[in-house]
Motif scaffolding. Structure first.
Motif, PDB file in Angstrom:
ATOM      1  N   GLY A 180       0.801  -1.258   0.049  1.00  0.00           N
ATOM      2  CA  GLY A 180      -0.131  -0.191  -0.018  1.00  0.00           C
ATOM      3  C   GLY A 180       0.944   1.211  -0.012  1.00  0.00           C
ATOM      4  O   GLY A 180       0.528   2.222  -0.887  1.00  0.00           O
ATOM      5  N   GLU A 189      -1.973   6.931   3.937  1.00  0.00           N
ATOM      6  CA  GLU A 189      -3.264   6.414   4.057  1.00  0.00           C
ATOM      7  C   GLU A 189      -3.496   5.170   3.012  1.00  0.00           C
ATOM      8  O   GLU A 189      -3.985   4.283   3.469  1.00  0.00           O
ATOM      9  CB  GLU A 189      -4.197   7.610   3.464  1.00  0.00           C
ATOM     10  N   VAL A 190      -2.888   5.303   2.167  1.00  0.00           N
ATOM     11  CA  VAL A 190      -3.022   4.033   1.086  1.00  0.00           C
ATOM     12  C   VAL A 190      -2.148   3.024   1.745  1.00  0.00           C
ATOM     13  O   VAL A 190      -2.808   1.573   1.693  1.00  0.00           O
ATOM     14  CB  VAL A 190      -2.341   4.301  -0.310  1.00  0.00           C
ATOM     15  N   LEU A 209      -4.706   1.402   3.835  1.00  0.00           N
ATOM     16  CA  LEU A 209      -5.703   0.679   3.351  1.00  0.00           C
ATOM     17  C   LEU A 209      -4.930  -0.839   2.784  1.00  0.00           C
ATOM     18  O   LEU A 209      -5.639  -1.807   2.855  1.00  0.00           O
ATOM     19  CB  LEU A 209      -5.964   1.386   1.954  1.00  0.00           C
ATOM     20  N   ASN A 261     -11.877   7.431   1.944  1.00  0.00           N
ATOM     21  CA  ASN A 261     -11.914   6.162   1.203  1.00  0.00           C
ATOM     22  C   ASN A 261     -11.619   5.173   1.996  1.00  0.00           C
ATOM     23  O   ASN A 261     -12.165   4.196   2.261  1.00  0.00           O
ATOM     24  CB  ASN A 261     -11.366   6.592  -0.163  1.00  0.00           C
ATOM     25  N   THR A 262     -10.315   5.384   2.605  1.00  0.00           N
ATOM     26  CA  THR A 262      -9.373   4.197   3.510  1.00  0.00           C
ATOM     27  C   THR A 262     -10.321   4.262   4.528  1.00  0.00           C
ATOM     28  O   THR A 262     -10.618   2.818   4.752  1.00  0.00           O
ATOM     29  CB  THR A 262      -8.240   4.760   3.823  1.00  0.00           C
ATOM     30  N   TYR A 263     -10.974   5.162   5.411  1.00  0.00           N
ATOM     31  CA  TYR A 263     -11.582   5.078   6.375  1.00  0.00           C
ATOM     32  C   TYR A 263     -12.895   4.402   6.187  1.00  0.00           C
ATOM     33  O   TYR A 263     -13.453   3.520   7.119  1.00  0.00           O
ATOM     34  CB  TYR A 263     -11.814   6.302   7.033  1.00  0.00           C
ATOM     35  N   LEU A 318     -13.679   2.318   3.676  1.00  0.00           N
ATOM     36  CA  LEU A 318     -13.526   0.723   3.337  1.00  0.00           C
ATOM     37  C   LEU A 318     -13.146  -0.022   4.701  1.00  0.00           C
ATOM     38  O   LEU A 318     -13.570  -1.119   5.049  1.00  0.00           O
ATOM     39  CB  LEU A 318     -12.337   0.624   2.498  1.00  0.00           C
ATOM     40  N   GLY A 319     -12.351   0.613   5.707  1.00  0.00           N
ATOM     41  CA  GLY A 319     -11.832   0.045   6.908  1.00  0.00           C
ATOM     42  C   GLY A 319     -13.081  -0.014   7.868  1.00  0.00           C
ATOM     43  O   GLY A 319     -13.146  -1.157   8.379  1.00  0.00           O
TER      44      GLY A 319
END
Lengths: 174, 232, 470
Positions: free
Chosen positions: A66, A102-103, A106, C165-167, C169-170
């Protein structure tokens, strides 16, 4: 483990543990004995988990993959489309760090999901899995993966002697 | 060598007539939104003539400050646009790309001079006013930011003409609409990279200052302070 | 460790009728009643009205809002920050309380996590709603195109996109993963189409020892991952403002200030949602005063923290009287006095003293009242930050006030209705009570005789060093 599984319902942990000890005395290897229960039993109370838990390593791998993706996204787009904005450098470091972080998170999340689901043995829809809905009445299903024939019979006898309800042998995966 | 366009505004000469704003709106297809919308704070003028009151009535005087886009060297509006709809071009101008703008309005929030305006609605030019629209520019749709461009269409025209004739741009060849119109001649436009241009000479004046210079935006619009006293 | 304590009796789960417990906890999954359909119908109507107003705004232009120069961001952005803030509820309760082993959290787990997921969904819509050319939103996505254009990742709005987006999906993963054992229980109790539905969703989870062990490890990993993501998300939302050259926005304190405010409003949201669930689905036995009192204690702490952060920010500006920033603060005593007063009163002046009182924390109606005040106060805070700093920015000639129009109010109402709708449907279809966690807690609890009294004792399997961890 596939093949023949001897299962028996037990009321209460003590009975299940007793039966488990009897199975271990057959002898039966530790990794062939497990329980199905409605809530998690502490490790070693009735059965013991002998295999190492490996998927957290994929979490770490996912984090780095990521992070690479994040660097590609930020640094990559800066270099692919170099426009001067606000008199700042084309390669802006703090935004790169933020996006990379952030990625990366993820990636770690995705890695945990994929590897965790696999290691837990989820999503095996096509295999026949051993299950008994009566575990939700407070019972514990003790399962022993055995060789068919003599070992299976002795296992059934051990469970019945330990107070097992509906002790039977089933075909399926644990 | 690329030109460094700049504008000088002599506050001694500015009378606050507002002709510069009208000329700008005419030249750049800027919509006239009407009294009601201006009352709501939605004037579309690219160049506003700000008026401040100095003193109390009956000794109050008005101070006029024409505010175009400062074309900042370190424009804060450029960094925050998520789609690169505004960036710094090779002429050292702050370029605005209308068809890339998605209308987040972050650039307007980040402009300390508040020179950026937003198209709150689609605009119509009733006949025959639509015939006054300049074909050199687009008419912007709703949802798009716009601002003073130093009449980039005139700069481009001059560049093309000069290139055709195989020479550089002469001083005084590029005149934005506001500079062209200003009756007392308070506005001046030119190339700071040219050591002999009129603007370079004018900006040696010790009256020079820049708006909100402490913010570090390095504006390209330089003001010449108004001096008090009779006959000056 | 065995289930029988030699000193007092069996564990609490052994003396619970698990079937009965399941029936009690899964009341929300019973077939829908007329009342449910009526509620869903009303919420759908309001949501559709909000969507309709958004489409109207898209077709006519942003001018139908109250926005102007210089207030280019208004109620829509304040709502965006508000909803993202509300989403910090679930993360705090599921993740942070899980890591600190706070066993009282079991009954509110699912409800809080669901709130996180849906608040994020609703909040994430606002950036799409408030932009001028919504139909071109995809310019902000990094996709290869023939003109070789890419988005500008220096912009805090792009950090928003990546982080939210990350949060999202998380937290969806967290919500779903946490539900898997409960979905397995639901599957085993269900009939008809529900059985098929839960069978697919439970992914074949059966509760084998290996599954449980790995499930615990994965849950802990998710919790450890989601907490920094949550902190970073609201820091990034705060940085939307802090990165700007707007007086009153450009403050280094914004990141922790916003995170604190988010947790604060999220907790208040959880209290309200849980109180409604408790009433509607008669969960009084499970959602007891213990849960609400502990939430009340957390709320009290966050109120104090919020007050501290706000005072710290106010103090620096007040002391310095930097003219650009001071004009913003002066407006708090002028045009924006009602807003500022609502914020301070609803966030601190009333909640903090009240929440210090045990009587208030143990009374669910009182706690709901305080939480409602907090929710209102936090919205006022967001509105104040966004609007006043813009309304009184650098050049006094263009100062202008802002008030939302009916279009903005409709969109806000639609957003709230959408959140409630999502939540209502979720509660109907999915287990809203974390049955397996509640059972686990009951299993770990025994009664221990200590001298002349009996106390509840909680077992901690993780602490007693079991082996076999990878």
């Amino acid at each position: 483990m596939s093949g023949v599984v001897v299962v028996g319902l037990f009321e209460g942990i003590e009975k299940a543990e007793g039966a488990g000890n009897a199975l271990r005395a057959l002898p039966l290897a530790e990794d062939r004995i497990t329980t199905l229960s409605s809530m998690p039993l502490p490790d070693g109370s009735v059965s013991r988990d002998t295999r190492r838990i490996l998927f957290p390593r994929v979490t770490l791998i996912g984090w780095f993959v990521g992070a690479l993706g994040g660097v590609a996204l930020s640094l990559g787009t800066y270099l692919l489309y170099p426009l001067i904005t606000g008199g700042k450098a084309i390669v802006s470091v703090p935004p790169t760090l933020i996006v990379t972080y952030e990625v990366a998170m993820l990636g770690a999340l995705a890695g945990t999901v994929v590897a965790g689901f696999r290691e837990m043995g989820l999503m095996r829809f096509r295999t026949k899995l051993i299950h008994d809905p009566r575990i939700h009445e407070g019972k514990i299903l003790l399962c022993a993966s055995v060789e068919p024939g003599n070992q299976a019979e002795r296992a059934i006898a051990a469970m019945k002697a330990g107070g097992g309800i509906d002790v039977r042998s089933e075909e399926g995966e644990l | 060598m690329n030109p460094k366009w700049a504008m000088a505004i002599d506050l001694d000469r500015c009378t606050g007539c507002g002709a510069c704003g009208v000329a700008c709106s005419a030249e750049n297809n800027v919509a006239v939104v009407g009294e009601a919308e201006v009352g709501k704070g939605r004037s579309m003028q690219w160049l506003r003539v700000a008026r401040y009151w100095d003193g109390e009535y009956p000794e109050a005087t008005a101070v006029y400050l024409p505010v175009p886009c400062m074309q900042c060297e370190r424009a804060p509006c450029e960094t925050v646009c998520p789609v690169y709809a505004t960036y710094h071009n090779e002429d050292s101008l702050n370029a605005m790309v209308y068809n890339r703008c998605v209308g987040t309005r972050y650039c307007a929030n980040n402009c300390p001079y508040s020179v950026r305006v937003f198209n709150w609605f689609d605009h119509k030019w009733e006949k025959p006013l639509d015939e006054q629209l300049s074909p050199d520019l687009t008419v912007r749709s709703r949802g798009v930011m716009e601002k003073c461009t130093f009449c980039i269409q005139r700069i481009r025209r001059a560049k093309e003409t000069a290139a055709e004739e195989g020479r550089g741009i002469r001083d005084g060849e590029v005149i934005p609409a506001c500079v062209q119109t200003c009756p007392p001649g308070a506005l001046l436009f030119g190339d700071l990279a040219d050591p002999h241009s009129e603007i370079t000479r004018k900006l040696r004046d010790p009256r020079r200052f820049r708006l909100m210079e402490h913010l570090g935006t390095e504006p390209r619009v330089v003001y010449l302070k108004r001096q008090k006293g009779a006959g000056r | 460790m065995n289930g029988v304590s030699s000193q007092g009796g069996g564990d609490h789960l052994a003396r619970t009728d698990q079937g009965g417990l399941y029936r009690e906890l899964s009341r929300s999954n019973l077939p829908a009643t007329k009342r449910w359909y009526a509620v869903v119908g009303l919420l759908s109507l309001v949501t559709l009205w909000g969507v309709g107003c958004f489409v109207y705004m898209m077709k006519v232009g942003m001018g139908v809002t109250g926005l102007n120069r210089p207030v280019m961001w208004g109620a829509l952005i304040a709502s965006f920050v508000f909803w993202i803030g509300l989403s910090h509820s679930g993360t705090l309760i599921s993740a942070i309380l899980r890591i600190t082993n706070a066993t009282w959290r079991a009954p509110i787990l699912r409800g809080a996590e669901a709130m996180t997921a849906f608040a994020l969904m609703v909040g994430g819509l606002f950036p799409l709603v408030h932009i001028g050319r919504n139909w071109r939103f995809y310019y902000m996505l990094p996709y290869p195109n023939s003109r070789q254009l890419w988005p500008n990742l220096r912009s805090p709005l792009m950090w928003d996109a990546v982080a939210i987006n990350t949060y999202l999906l998380g937290s969806l993963t967290f919500l779903y993963f946490g539900m898997i054992p409960d979905l397995a229980i639901a599957r085993d109790h269900a009939t008809g189409w529900r059985r098929k539905f839960y069978t697919v969703l439970a992914l074949g989870f059966r509760g084998s020892h290996n599954e449980w062990r790995r499930y615990h490890v994965a849950s802990t990993i998710f919790a450890i991952l989601i907490i920094p993501v949550a902190v970073s998300v609201h820091s990034i939302v705060g940085w939307d403002f802090a990165m700007a050259k707007v007086p009153g926005w450009h403050s280094t304190i914004f990141a922790p200030y916003f995170v604190t405010g988010a947790i604060f409003s999220g907790l208040a949201g959880v209290v309200l949602v849980m109180a409604v669930l408790r009433k509607v689905y008669r969960l009084e036995r499970v959602l007891t005063t213990v849960q609400f009192e502990n939430l009340g204690k957390l709320l009290c702490t966050m109120s104090l923290l919020w007050g501290y952060f706000y005072f710290a920010e106010f103090l620096t500006v007040w002391y310095n009287r930097n003219p650009e920033e001071w004009e913003v603060y002066r407006s708090y005593g002028g045009d924006y006095l009602p807003l500022w007063l609502s914020m301070v009163v609803c966030n601190f002046v009333i909640p903090f003293p009240l929440l210090c009182m045990r009587r208030v924390r143990r009374s669910i109606p009182a706690l709901c009242f305080v939480s409602l005040l907090v929710v209102v106060g936090m919205y006022a805070e967001r509105f104040l930050i966004v609007v006043t700093s813009l309304a009184r920015r650098n050049d006094p000639f263009i100062w202008h006030n802002y008030f939302p129009t009916w279009v903005e109010f409709s969109i806000l109402a639609g957003a709230l209705a959408m959140f409630l709708l999502l939540y209502t449907v979720f509660a109907k279809l999915f287990p809203i009570m974390a049955v397996s966690d509640i059972q686990e807690r009951l299993f770990q609890a025994t009664d221990r005789v200590v001298g002349g009294t009996t106390v509840e004792s909680i077992a901690r399997p993780e602490a007693s060093g079991e082996g076999g961890h990878g």
